[in-house]
Design a protein around this motif. Structure first.
Motif, mmCIF file in Angstrom:
data_model
loop_
_atom_site.group_PDB
_atom_site.id
_atom_site.type_symbol
_atom_site.label_atom_id
_atom_site.label_comp_id
_atom_site.label_asym_id
_atom_site.label_seq_id
_atom_site.Cartn_x
_atom_site.Cartn_y
_atom_site.Cartn_z
ATOM 1 N N ALA A 88 39.961 27.951 -30.771
ATOM 2 C CA ALA A 88 38.987 26.909 -30.443
ATOM 3 C C ALA A 88 37.815 26.893 -31.408
ATOM 4 O O ALA A 88 37.087 25.890 -31.496
ATOM 5 C CB ALA A 88 38.492 27.101 -29.012
ATOM 6 N N ASP A 89 37.645 27.986 -32.155
ATOM 7 C CA ASP A 89 36.576 28.028 -33.153
ATOM 8 C C ASP A 89 36.941 27.232 -34.405
ATOM 9 O O ASP A 89 36.100 27.042 -35.286
ATOM 10 C CB ASP A 89 36.267 29.483 -33.536
ATOM 11 N N ARG A 90 38.200 26.763 -34.481
ATOM 12 C CA ARG A 90 38.644 25.909 -35.596
ATOM 13 C C ARG A 90 39.260 24.648 -35.007
ATOM 14 O O ARG A 90 40.469 24.434 -35.062
ATOM 15 C CB ARG A 90 39.668 26.659 -36.460
ATOM 16 N N PRO A 91 38.412 23.789 -34.422
ATOM 17 C CA PRO A 91 38.948 22.631 -33.692
ATOM 18 C C PRO A 91 39.756 21.674 -34.550
ATOM 19 O O PRO A 91 40.735 21.094 -34.068
ATOM 20 C CB PRO A 91 37.697 21.956 -33.126
ATOM 21 N N ARG A 92 39.399 21.505 -35.818
ATOM 22 C CA ARG A 92 40.156 20.570 -36.655
ATOM 23 C C ARG A 92 41.576 21.073 -36.892
ATOM 24 O O ARG A 92 42.535 20.305 -36.843
ATOM 25 C CB ARG A 92 39.437 20.346 -37.986
ATOM 26 N N ALA A 93 41.701 22.383 -37.137
ATOM 27 C CA ALA A 93 43.035 22.959 -37.337
ATOM 28 C C ALA A 93 43.844 22.911 -36.051
ATOM 29 O O ALA A 93 45.039 22.610 -36.062
ATOM 30 C CB ALA A 93 42.913 24.392 -37.842
ATOM 31 N N LEU A 94 43.189 23.176 -34.929
ATOM 32 C CA LEU A 94 43.873 23.133 -33.639
ATOM 33 C C LEU A 94 44.337 21.714 -33.321
ATOM 34 O O LEU A 94 45.453 21.496 -32.842
ATOM 35 C CB LEU A 94 42.936 23.650 -32.549
ATOM 36 N N GLY B 15 45.019 19.427 -35.561
ATOM 37 C CA GLY B 15 46.116 19.119 -36.474
ATOM 38 C C GLY B 15 47.427 19.706 -36.004
ATOM 39 O O GLY B 15 48.474 19.052 -36.074
ATOM 40 N N TYR B 16 47.362 20.925 -35.487
ATOM 41 C CA TYR B 16 48.569 21.574 -34.968
ATOM 42 C C TYR B 16 49.163 20.769 -33.814
ATOM 43 O O TYR B 16 50.368 20.493 -33.783
ATOM 44 C CB TYR B 16 48.210 22.995 -34.521
ATOM 45 N N GLY B 17 48.315 20.348 -32.897
ATOM 46 C CA GLY B 17 48.776 19.537 -31.774
ATOM 47 C C GLY B 17 49.327 18.198 -32.213
ATOM 48 O O GLY B 17 50.329 17.713 -31.675
ATOM 49 N N ARG B 18 48.674 17.591 -33.194
ATOM 50 C CA ARG B 18 49.125 16.289 -33.694
ATOM 51 C C ARG B 18 50.518 16.398 -34.302
ATOM 52 O O ARG B 18 51.386 15.553 -34.067
ATOM 53 C CB ARG B 18 48.114 15.778 -34.733
ATOM 54 N N VAL B 19 50.738 17.461 -35.072
ATOM 55 C CA VAL B 19 52.045 17.646 -35.704
ATOM 56 C C VAL B 19 53.124 17.881 -34.646
ATOM 57 O O VAL B 19 54.214 17.296 -34.720
ATOM 58 C CB VAL B 19 52.003 18.814 -36.710
ATOM 59 N N LEU B 20 52.848 18.727 -33.652
ATOM 60 C CA LEU B 20 53.845 18.974 -32.607
ATOM 61 C C LEU B 20 54.155 17.694 -31.833
ATOM 62 O O LEU B 20 55.303 17.458 -31.450
ATOM 63 C CB LEU B 20 53.357 20.060 -31.650
ATOM 64 N N GLU C 65 48.307 11.826 -43.285
ATOM 65 C CA GLU C 65 48.000 11.570 -44.697
ATOM 66 C C GLU C 65 46.491 11.568 -44.920
ATOM 67 O O GLU C 65 45.992 12.199 -45.865
ATOM 68 C CB GLU C 65 48.607 10.229 -45.128
ATOM 69 N N ARG C 66 45.760 10.904 -44.044
ATOM 70 C CA ARG C 66 44.304 10.896 -44.161
ATOM 71 C C ARG C 66 43.737 12.294 -43.964
ATOM 72 O O ARG C 66 42.816 12.707 -44.672
ATOM 73 C CB ARG C 66 43.693 9.922 -43.141
ATOM 74 N N ASP C 67 44.300 13.028 -43.003
ATOM 75 C CA ASP C 67 43.834 14.391 -42.750
ATOM 76 C C ASP C 67 43.992 15.263 -43.995
ATOM 77 O O ASP C 67 43.052 15.954 -44.415
ATOM 78 C CB ASP C 67 44.630 15.019 -41.599
ATOM 79 N N VAL C 68 45.184 15.255 -44.564
ATOM 80 C CA VAL C 68 45.459 16.101 -45.728
ATOM 81 C C VAL C 68 44.590 15.677 -46.910
ATOM 82 O O VAL C 68 44.043 16.524 -47.634
ATOM 83 C CB VAL C 68 46.956 16.059 -46.089
ATOM 84 N N ALA C 69 44.439 14.374 -47.088
ATOM 85 C CA ALA C 69 43.647 13.864 -48.213
ATOM 86 C C ALA C 69 42.176 14.245 -48.111
ATOM 87 O O ALA C 69 41.471 14.284 -49.128
ATOM 88 C CB ALA C 69 43.797 12.349 -48.308
ATOM 89 N N THR C 70 41.716 14.537 -46.899
ATOM 90 C CA THR C 70 40.303 14.896 -46.713
ATOM 91 C C THR C 70 40.119 16.390 -46.435
ATOM 92 O O THR C 70 39.087 16.799 -45.906
ATOM 93 C CB THR C 70 39.674 14.067 -45.582
ATOM 94 N N GLY C 71 41.112 17.187 -46.779
ATOM 95 C CA GLY C 71 40.940 18.632 -46.752
ATOM 96 C C GLY C 71 41.559 19.384 -45.598
ATOM 97 O O GLY C 71 41.472 20.617 -45.556
ATOM 98 N N ALA C 72 42.157 18.690 -44.642
ATOM 99 C CA ALA C 72 42.813 19.387 -43.537
ATOM 100 C C ALA C 72 44.119 20.016 -44.029
ATOM 101 O O ALA C 72 44.652 19.647 -45.067
ATOM 102 C CB ALA C 72 43.079 18.439 -42.382
ATOM 103 N N PHE C 73 44.621 20.968 -43.260
ATOM 104 C CA PHE C 73 45.877 21.658 -43.556
ATOM 105 C C PHE C 73 45.804 22.444 -44.874
ATOM 106 O O PHE C 73 46.816 22.662 -45.533
ATOM 107 C CB PHE C 73 47.060 20.679 -43.584
ATOM 108 N N ALA C 74 44.608 22.861 -45.252
ATOM 109 C CA ALA C 74 44.457 23.650 -46.481
ATOM 110 C C ALA C 74 44.798 25.109 -46.238
ATOM 111 O O ALA C 74 45.294 25.796 -47.138
ATOM 112 C CB ALA C 74 43.035 23.516 -47.012
#
Length: 201
Positions: A86-92, A94-99, A139-148
């Motif tokens: 929960a301390d990394r809400p953007r990554a969390l 993203g994980y949910g979005r992918v699943l 695509e927008r997420d990755v382009a703006t630094g997510a999933f790094a």
């Protein structure tokens, strides 16, 4: 411990990649199981018959991707763990979005495998639209630094795109999504990715 998987399952691929990534090959045996098979070696451990399934030393069977990753993460130091908290809400997120997209792709693919007269055009249209919508968001997420970070969200995304690339080719996920394509292509040299490529269809 023993991890049951099916080579074509993107859900199980995430767990298989985690075993390699976390250096747990000497603690977790990986065994292939058949699905939708009344004689499957998986069923005595998991009557649901789904993968991944992780059988612990005491016989307890952990099922579904996220709980399996929780157990695997518990075997390594905090700094090596793959699941975002929960301390990394953007990554969390993203994980949910992918699943969520993976679930929709699985439904779409299953529908296409039915005899043509049994298919539901409405379900296919709904899941195709969902896949485009989520892929555009990713695509927008990755382009703006997510999933790094090389975490569970990243491995889930690679497994999802790998499934589309090899087993659900009707979805042209690369079209107008250069950031997703670049992430996926760069991932192919990582040992945990290269050693778990799914079979084509």
């Amino acid at each position: 411990m023993k991890l049951y998987h099916a080579p074509g399952s993107p859900y199980a691929r995430i767990a298989r990649m985690a075993v390699i990534e976390l250096g747990l090959q000497d603690r977790v045996a990986v065994e292939e199981a058949t699905l939708r098979d009344p004689a499957s070696v998986l069923l005595p451990h998991n009557p649901v018959g789904r993968v991944p399934s992780l059988v612990l030393a005491d016989g307890t069977t952990i099922t579904e991707t996220t709980p399996v990753l929780m157990v695997l993460d518990s075997l390594v130091p905090q700094g090596q763990r793959l699941l975002p908290g929960a301390d990394r809400p953007r990554a969390l997120a993203g994980y949910g979005r992918v699943l969520g997209m993976m679930d929709g792709i699985a439904v779409w693919n299953r529908e296409l495998r039915r005899p043509e007269h049994e298919r539901s055009p409405g379900v296919i249209a709904l899941e195709a639209l969902r896949a485009v919508r989520v892929a555009d968001a990713l695509e927008r997420d990755v382009a703006t630094g997510a999933f790094a970070a090389r975490d569970a969200a990243w491995f889930a995304l690679v497994a999802l795109l790998g499934y589309c690339e090899r087993r659900h080719t009707v979805f042209a996920w690369r079209l107008a999504r250069p950031a997703l394509a670049a992430l996926f292509d760069a991932a192919q040299t990582r040992p945990s990715v290269a050693q778990t490529v799914p079979p084509a269809r």
